[in-house]
Design a protein around this motif. Structure first.
Motif, mmCIF file in Angstrom:
data_model
loop_
_atom_site.group_PDB
_atom_site.id
_atom_site.type_symbol
_atom_site.label_atom_id
_atom_site.label_comp_id
_atom_site.label_asym_id
_atom_site.label_seq_id
_atom_site.Cartn_x
_atom_site.Cartn_y
_atom_site.Cartn_z
ATOM 1 N N TYR A 38 0.839 -1.199 0.000
ATOM 2 C CA TYR A 38 0.000 0.000 0.000
ATOM 3 C C TYR A 38 0.871 1.245 0.000
ATOM 4 C CZ TYR A 38 -4.306 -2.462 1.325
ATOM 5 O OH TYR A 38 -5.411 -3.256 1.340
ATOM 6 N N TYR A 39 0.409 2.266 -0.710
ATOM 7 C CA TYR A 39 1.008 3.589 -0.583
ATOM 8 C C TYR A 39 0.332 4.250 0.608
ATOM 9 C CZ TYR A 39 2.683 3.192 -5.418
ATOM 10 O OH TYR A 39 3.298 2.800 -6.571
ATOM 11 N N VAL A 40 1.111 4.880 1.447
ATOM 12 C CA VAL A 40 0.568 5.705 2.525
ATOM 13 C C VAL A 40 0.708 7.140 2.015
ATOM 14 C CG1 VAL A 40 0.776 6.411 4.938
ATOM 15 C CG2 VAL A 40 1.291 4.040 4.268
ATOM 16 N N ILE A 41 -0.432 7.803 1.848
ATOM 17 C CA ILE A 41 -0.450 9.135 1.234
ATOM 18 C C ILE A 41 -0.976 10.155 2.237
ATOM 19 C CG2 ILE A 41 -1.370 10.529 -0.669
ATOM 20 C CD1 ILE A 41 -1.857 7.851 -2.174
ATOM 21 N N TYR A 42 -0.200 11.213 2.439
ATOM 22 C CA TYR A 42 -0.654 12.299 3.305
ATOM 23 C C TYR A 42 -1.221 13.402 2.413
ATOM 24 C CZ TYR A 42 -0.733 16.258 6.461
ATOM 25 O OH TYR A 42 -1.151 17.347 7.182
ATOM 26 N N ILE A 43 -2.495 13.760 2.659
ATOM 27 C CA ILE A 43 -3.172 14.825 1.913
ATOM 28 C C ILE A 43 -3.203 16.057 2.818
ATOM 29 C CG2 ILE A 43 -5.279 15.507 0.695
ATOM 30 C CD1 ILE A 43 -4.105 13.007 -0.571
ATOM 31 N N GLU A 44 -2.395 17.059 2.486
ATOM 32 C CA GLU A 44 -2.242 18.224 3.364
ATOM 33 C C GLU A 44 -3.533 19.022 3.529
ATOM 34 O OE1 GLU A 44 0.381 22.303 3.809
ATOM 35 O OE2 GLU A 44 0.853 20.917 2.189
ATOM 36 N N VAL A 45 -4.261 19.235 2.437
ATOM 37 C CA VAL A 45 -5.442 20.104 2.477
ATOM 38 C C VAL A 45 -6.489 19.629 3.493
ATOM 39 C CG1 VAL A 45 -6.714 19.041 0.567
ATOM 40 C CG2 VAL A 45 -7.022 21.455 1.041
ATOM 41 N N THR A 46 -6.587 18.316 3.693
ATOM 42 C CA THR A 46 -7.558 17.784 4.666
ATOM 43 C C THR A 46 -6.865 17.234 5.906
ATOM 44 O OG1 THR A 46 -7.520 15.689 3.451
ATOM 45 C CG2 THR A 46 -9.351 17.199 2.977
ATOM 46 N N ASP A 47 -5.520 17.324 5.957
ATOM 47 C CA ASP A 47 -4.722 16.784 7.049
ATOM 48 C C ASP A 47 -5.111 15.323 7.303
ATOM 49 O OD1 ASP A 47 -2.803 16.746 9.043
ATOM 50 O OD2 ASP A 47 -4.201 17.401 10.602
ATOM 51 N N MET A 48 -5.118 14.562 6.210
ATOM 52 C CA MET A 48 -5.586 13.185 6.283
ATOM 53 C C MET A 48 -4.528 12.261 5.676
ATOM 54 S SD MET A 48 -9.212 11.794 4.761
ATOM 55 C CE MET A 48 -8.910 12.369 3.104
ATOM 56 N N THR A 49 -4.385 11.094 6.263
ATOM 57 C CA THR A 49 -3.499 10.075 5.711
ATOM 58 C C THR A 49 -4.375 8.941 5.212
ATOM 59 O OG1 THR A 49 -1.733 10.675 7.236
ATOM 60 C CG2 THR A 49 -1.598 8.501 6.230
ATOM 61 N N ILE A 50 -4.144 8.527 3.976
ATOM 62 C CA ILE A 50 -4.934 7.442 3.399
ATOM 63 C C ILE A 50 -3.987 6.369 2.857
ATOM 64 C CG2 ILE A 50 -7.005 8.760 2.825
ATOM 65 C CD1 ILE A 50 -5.972 9.219 0.086
ATOM 66 N N MET A 51 -4.519 5.163 2.748
ATOM 67 C CA MET A 51 -3.743 4.057 2.198
ATOM 68 C C MET A 51 -4.419 3.581 0.921
ATOM 69 S SD MET A 51 -2.784 2.043 5.689
ATOM 70 C CE MET A 51 -1.734 0.847 4.900
ATOM 71 N N VAL A 52 -3.606 3.419 -0.116
ATOM 72 C CA VAL A 52 -4.106 2.989 -1.414
ATOM 73 C C VAL A 52 -3.295 1.768 -1.853
ATOM 74 C CG1 VAL A 52 -4.349 3.647 -3.841
ATOM 75 C CG2 VAL A 52 -4.774 5.340 -2.051
ATOM 76 N N PRO A 53 -3.978 0.665 -2.195
ATOM 77 C CA PRO A 53 -3.213 -0.491 -2.691
ATOM 78 C C PRO A 53 -2.396 -0.096 -3.925
ATOM 79 C CG PRO A 53 -5.527 -1.059 -2.349
ATOM 80 C CD PRO A 53 -5.418 0.429 -2.202
ATOM 81 N N VAL A 54 -1.140 -0.480 -3.954
ATOM 82 C CA VAL A 54 -0.240 -0.127 -5.058
ATOM 83 C C VAL A 54 -0.842 -0.536 -6.404
ATOM 84 C CG1 VAL A 54 2.012 -0.655 -6.093
ATOM 85 C CG2 VAL A 54 1.844 -0.127 -3.650
ATOM 86 N N ASP A 55 -1.433 -1.740 -6.477
ATOM 87 C CA ASP A 55 -1.951 -2.203 -7.774
ATOM 88 C C ASP A 55 -3.291 -1.583 -8.155
ATOM 89 O OD1 ASP A 55 -3.471 -3.604 -5.959
ATOM 90 O OD2 ASP A 55 -3.252 -5.548 -6.946
ATOM 91 N N LYS A 56 -3.873 -0.757 -7.278
ATOM 92 C CA LYS A 56 -5.133 -0.064 -7.595
ATOM 93 C C LYS A 56 -4.931 1.438 -7.787
ATOM 94 C CE LYS A 56 -8.248 -3.388 -6.888
ATOM 95 N NZ LYS A 56 -8.659 -4.101 -8.058
#
Length: 165
Positions: A38-56
């Motif tokens: 999974y990619y762990v992605i930090y979205i600054e505008v919402t101060d949120m961290t999300i996880m996205v499967p690499v293959d998706k």
């Protein structure tokens, strides 16, 4: 399946339905009997961290931020003539929502352009206003990163182009 569009830690990316973010980590999670990256992605505008499967990631529209040249092209697009959009706001909303999900910088610029001009004719319904605000924020954030300019400078550039029509 190996994702050829793989991202690196600390790379800035665009996740069209969420915003501009940065890959902070790549982790393995157990899912059923296998390990899924999974990619762990930090979205600054919402101060949120999300996880996205690499293959998706690609399927979900996650992409790297555009080049300086592409950012300038999107700014040019904002000031160009455009096709009239449907007057039925539900049809218009769905059309623009689909464009946002595709998420190229030019798609986002065309949403901003069409909804901005539509709002000059008639106030936008609440859902459409939210879509416009999201698209505008996404465009400002991405162009600001690509051009190395402040969000205020980019905001001025965008509205200067919009006012050309």
């Amino acid at each position: 399946m190996v994702n050829t569009n793989s991202f690196q830690i600390q790379q800035k990316i665009v996740y069209p339905s969420q915003g501009v973010g940065v890959i902070t980590d790549i982790v393995e999670k157990k899912f059923k009997d296998s390990s899924v990256p999974y990619y762990v992605i930090y979205i600054e505008v919402t101060d949120m961290t999300i996880m996205v499967p690499v293959d998706k990631a690609e399927e979900l529209g996650v992409r790297q931020t555009v080049s300086e040249e592409e950012a300038y092209r999107a700014l040019e697009l904002i000031g160009e003539d455009y096709e009239p959009i449907p007057s039925d706001w539900k049809m218009r909303y769905q059309m623009n929502l689909d464009l946002l999900k595709k998420g190229s910088v030019n798609d986002i610029a065309s949403i901003v352009r069409s909804l901005y001009h539509r709002s000059k004719v008639k106030e936008l319904p609440i859902l459409e206003r939210k879509l416009y605000d999201s698209a505008l924020k996404l465009l400002e954030d991405e162009i600001s990163i690509s051009l190395g300019k402040s969000k205020e400078e980019v905001d001025s550039l965008i509205f200067a182009r919009l006012e050309l029509r």
